[in-house]
Design a protein around this motif. Sequence first.
Motif, short mmCIF file in Angstrom:
data_model
loop_
_atom_site.label_atom_id
_atom_site.label_comp_id
_atom_site.label_asym_id
_atom_site.label_seq_id
_atom_site.Cartn_x
_atom_site.Cartn_y
_atom_site.Cartn_z
N PRO A 21 56.65 -103.99 37.72
CA PRO A 21 55.26 -104.32 38.05
C PRO A 21 54.89 -103.85 39.45
CG PRO A 21 56.64 -106.20 38.47
CD PRO A 21 57.56 -105.12 37.95
N PRO A 22 53.60 -103.90 39.81
CA PRO A 22 53.21 -103.65 41.20
C PRO A 22 53.89 -104.68 42.11
CG PRO A 22 51.30 -103.68 39.76
CD PRO A 22 52.45 -104.19 38.96
N SER A 23 54.10 -104.31 43.34
CA SER A 23 54.77 -105.19 44.29
C SER A 23 53.92 -105.32 45.55
CB SER A 23 56.15 -104.61 44.64
OG SER A 23 56.65 -105.15 45.83
N PHE A 24 53.79 -106.54 46.05
CA PHE A 24 53.03 -106.73 47.28
C PHE A 24 53.60 -105.89 48.40
CE2 PHE A 24 52.84 -108.85 51.43
CZ PHE A 24 51.47 -108.78 51.66
N ARG A 25 54.92 -105.85 48.50
CA ARG A 25 55.53 -105.13 49.61
C ARG A 25 55.41 -103.61 49.45
NH1 ARG A 25 55.05 -106.18 54.00
NH2 ARG A 25 56.36 -104.37 54.34
N GLN A 26 54.98 -103.14 48.30
CA GLN A 26 54.70 -101.72 48.15
C GLN A 26 53.21 -101.42 48.25
OE1 GLN A 26 56.58 -100.29 44.56
NE2 GLN A 26 58.63 -100.45 45.42
N LEU A 27 52.40 -102.42 48.00
CA LEU A 27 50.95 -102.25 48.16
C LEU A 27 50.54 -102.34 49.63
CD1 LEU A 27 49.65 -104.51 45.23
CD2 LEU A 27 49.68 -102.01 45.28
N PHE A 28 51.09 -103.34 50.32
CA PHE A 28 50.62 -103.61 51.68
C PHE A 28 50.80 -102.43 52.64
CE2 PHE A 28 51.31 -105.15 56.01
CZ PHE A 28 50.08 -105.76 56.23
N PRO A 29 51.92 -101.68 52.61
CA PRO A 29 52.09 -100.60 53.60
C PRO A 29 51.00 -99.53 53.59
CG PRO A 29 54.20 -101.14 52.61
CD PRO A 29 53.16 -101.89 51.83
N TYR A 30 50.22 -99.42 52.52
CA TYR A 30 49.11 -98.47 52.54
C TYR A 30 48.05 -98.87 53.57
CZ TYR A 30 50.76 -96.13 48.31
OH TYR A 30 51.50 -95.42 47.40
N PHE A 31 48.11 -100.12 54.02
CA PHE A 31 47.12 -100.61 54.99
C PHE A 31 47.72 -100.80 56.38
CE2 PHE A 31 46.12 -101.84 50.71
CZ PHE A 31 44.79 -101.47 50.57
N ALA A 32 49.01 -100.48 56.52
CA ALA A 32 49.67 -100.54 57.83
C ALA A 32 50.87 -99.62 57.78
CB ALA A 32 50.09 -101.98 58.16
N ARG A 33 50.60 -98.32 57.72
CA ARG A 33 51.67 -97.34 57.60
C ARG A 33 52.55 -97.34 58.84
NH1 ARG A 33 50.69 -92.97 53.65
NH2 ARG A 33 48.68 -93.32 52.62
N ARG A 34 53.85 -97.10 58.61
CA ARG A 34 54.81 -97.04 59.72
C ARG A 34 55.29 -95.60 59.90
NH1 ARG A 34 58.65 -102.16 58.27
NH2 ARG A 34 58.38 -101.36 56.16
N ALA A 35 55.12 -95.09 61.10
CA ALA A 35 55.53 -93.71 61.37
C ALA A 35 57.04 -93.55 61.21
CB ALA A 35 55.10 -93.30 62.78
N GLY A 36 57.80 -94.55 61.65
CA GLY A 36 59.26 -94.45 61.59
C GLY A 36 59.81 -94.39 60.19
N SER A 37 59.03 -94.82 59.21
CA SER A 37 59.49 -94.79 57.82
C SER A 37 58.98 -93.57 57.06
CB SER A 37 59.03 -96.07 57.09
OG SER A 37 59.52 -97.22 57.72
N GLY A 38 58.30 -92.69 57.75
CA GLY A 38 57.74 -91.51 57.09
C GLY A 38 56.40 -91.81 56.43
N GLY A 39 55.69 -92.82 56.94
CA GLY A 39 54.43 -93.22 56.34
C GLY A 39 53.30 -92.25 56.54
N TYR A 40 53.43 -91.31 57.48
CA TYR A 40 52.36 -90.36 57.75
C TYR A 40 52.73 -88.94 57.28
CZ TYR A 40 50.32 -94.04 60.60
OH TYR A 40 49.77 -95.23 61.03
N GLU A 41 53.59 -88.86 56.28
CA GLU A 41 53.99 -87.55 55.78
C GLU A 41 53.15 -87.10 54.59
OE1 GLU A 41 58.16 -87.53 55.02
OE2 GLU A 41 58.69 -88.04 57.10
N ARG A 42 52.86 -88.01 53.67
CA ARG A 42 52.08 -87.67 52.48
C ARG A 42 51.13 -88.82 52.15
NH1 ARG A 42 56.10 -85.72 47.83
NH2 ARG A 42 54.13 -85.86 46.68
N PRO A 43 49.93 -88.54 51.69
CA PRO A 43 48.97 -89.61 51.42
C PRO A 43 49.47 -90.65 50.42
CG PRO A 43 47.86 -87.49 51.42
CD PRO A 43 49.33 -87.20 51.48
N GLU A 44 50.09 -90.19 49.33
CA GLU A 44 50.46 -91.12 48.26
C GLU A 44 51.71 -91.93 48.56
OE1 GLU A 44 52.43 -87.20 47.04
OE2 GLU A 44 50.73 -87.93 48.21
#
Length: 585
Positions: A147-170
């Motif tokens: 199912p969808p997961s809160f912890r996978q939905l939330f990072p779209y609203f607070a991306r982390r650079a150290g985790s590679g959050g600014y590499e690809r939109p999706e």
Amino acid sequence: MIRSISSDLRTFKTVSFHDGLNILLADKSPNSSDGHTRNSAGKSSLIEIVQFLMGANATKDSLAKHPELEQFTFTGEFMIGGHQVRASRKGADAGKILMSREDAQKIGVETKVAKDGTIYVSNDMWKSTLGHHMFAMPSDSWQRKNPPSFRQLFPYFARRAGSGGYERPEKTWANASRADYQINLSYLLGLDWTVPADLENLREREKQLTELRKASKGGAFDHLVGTVAELRPKLALGEEKVSKLRSEIERFEVAETYRELSDEAAGARTEMLRLELRAVTLKDNIERLTNALNTQVPPAVSNVSRLYEAIGIQLPDIARRRFEDVATFHASVIRNRKAYLEAEISEAKSQLASGALRSRQLSERRSEILTFLQGKGALEDFTFLQTRLAEAEAETESLRQRYEAATLLEGKATELEIDRANIKRRLQSDHAERKARIDESIIVIGKLIAELYDDRTGEFQVSVTNNGPEFSISIQGDRGGGISNIEIFCFDIALLAAAAKRLGGPGFLIHDSHLFDPVDERQIARAVSLGAEYARATNSQYIVALNSDVFERLPLPEGQDWTAAILETRLSDNEKGGLFGFRFD
């Protein structure tokens, strides 16, 4: 929304937020050399703390688990479900979210009491509650796999650079799988997330089938399975061989004399063994009786007379006569005993001799029977046919099981192909039925690109593929000037709008300065202005962290003044100017 982030770390700089646009600035101190950067000021760390307070896993590499920080508590004041709630968490005890009973009651979450009297909510319950209030997720759990997961939905609203959050939109982290973003983005955009979830289940089944195929074709089970094409002729020939052998055995007749003689030979052997055991017993009896016979000695009466004479006493005649009578009696007993033992020994020897004779007769008869049967072929042929049949049946059964396994594998492959085709049709139908929702995001992103660039066009595409839904943004022209980063900005704004309209959303979108590092200053200014516009439209916050020198050079849109948007707390790159008030490795 976020109202404030604070800590019981004395040097920590509390950050308070307001509605709409929030700009967190990091200054470069006057005595900083060119080698200094503001990467240690704490802009990214603030996002890490927000993530931590929003239930992120506290791994050993997490900021909150750093030895310099794990004993300190971080606190956030948030607007959740229309209520202001204060939640605290520390790295050393990350499984607990500290919260008052009053705040817990506001958002409908049950508190617990620790041994030391601390009131808390488990982190799992906290995440479930946040998912319910922010993304309209079930407060208990989804009743299906993937199912969808809160912890996978939330990072779209607070991306982390150290985790590679600014590499690809999706993707919000570099190692996110296709299923991760397909399921969760479908949910955020209002599409049927069960379709990519079922597709992921299918991928897992396909992976298992692939592994089994590898094992059965040149792998660990190569000799156990095979292919239908290879095994079908082998099985057919094996079954024919078994049928032929069975027919031969059914027609085969062993003459009755063979059976009788065979039974007689077996009986002779059995009786010979019995006679051999009987002979051992008889020999033991003969030895025992012989020993008993040799020990039969009459009593010596004369010894008594010599004893009396030795001591000078005259033995009366009557006493002598009595002794003689006794001696005569004992002699009679001994004679009778010897006669009995001799008779027993004779009988045992007779039986032994008779058994030996019978054993020789049986042996001779058995030899005659075996000699007669030897080479005649009846028993040997029958036994040989039975042995061949048993071997053929075992081999054919093994082939049949392998054939069924191969058929099952190929059938499963066909079944998976059908399932994949059905899932694709479901996906096409879903996107057709929910075209309006897709169009909403397409229009938002199209407008954003038009506002950001005068000389470029772009679009948002949601595609139906064999591997599920794909989400992509493309801005025409060369890829310089931080185009990829602007695509992420547009994507996040569209998600903020979609979540706010359908699900409620978290009420904020945070962007680190890393997003804008390669972006032209004109696009940065326009992006911040658009972020503020959509924050107002969705009753949310747009929180952006920028370096102060970049901010000062931004060409602000005409008529806009962002002074009020700048947060009171300012960070800097000097020793005490960072978010935590000190530097650590």
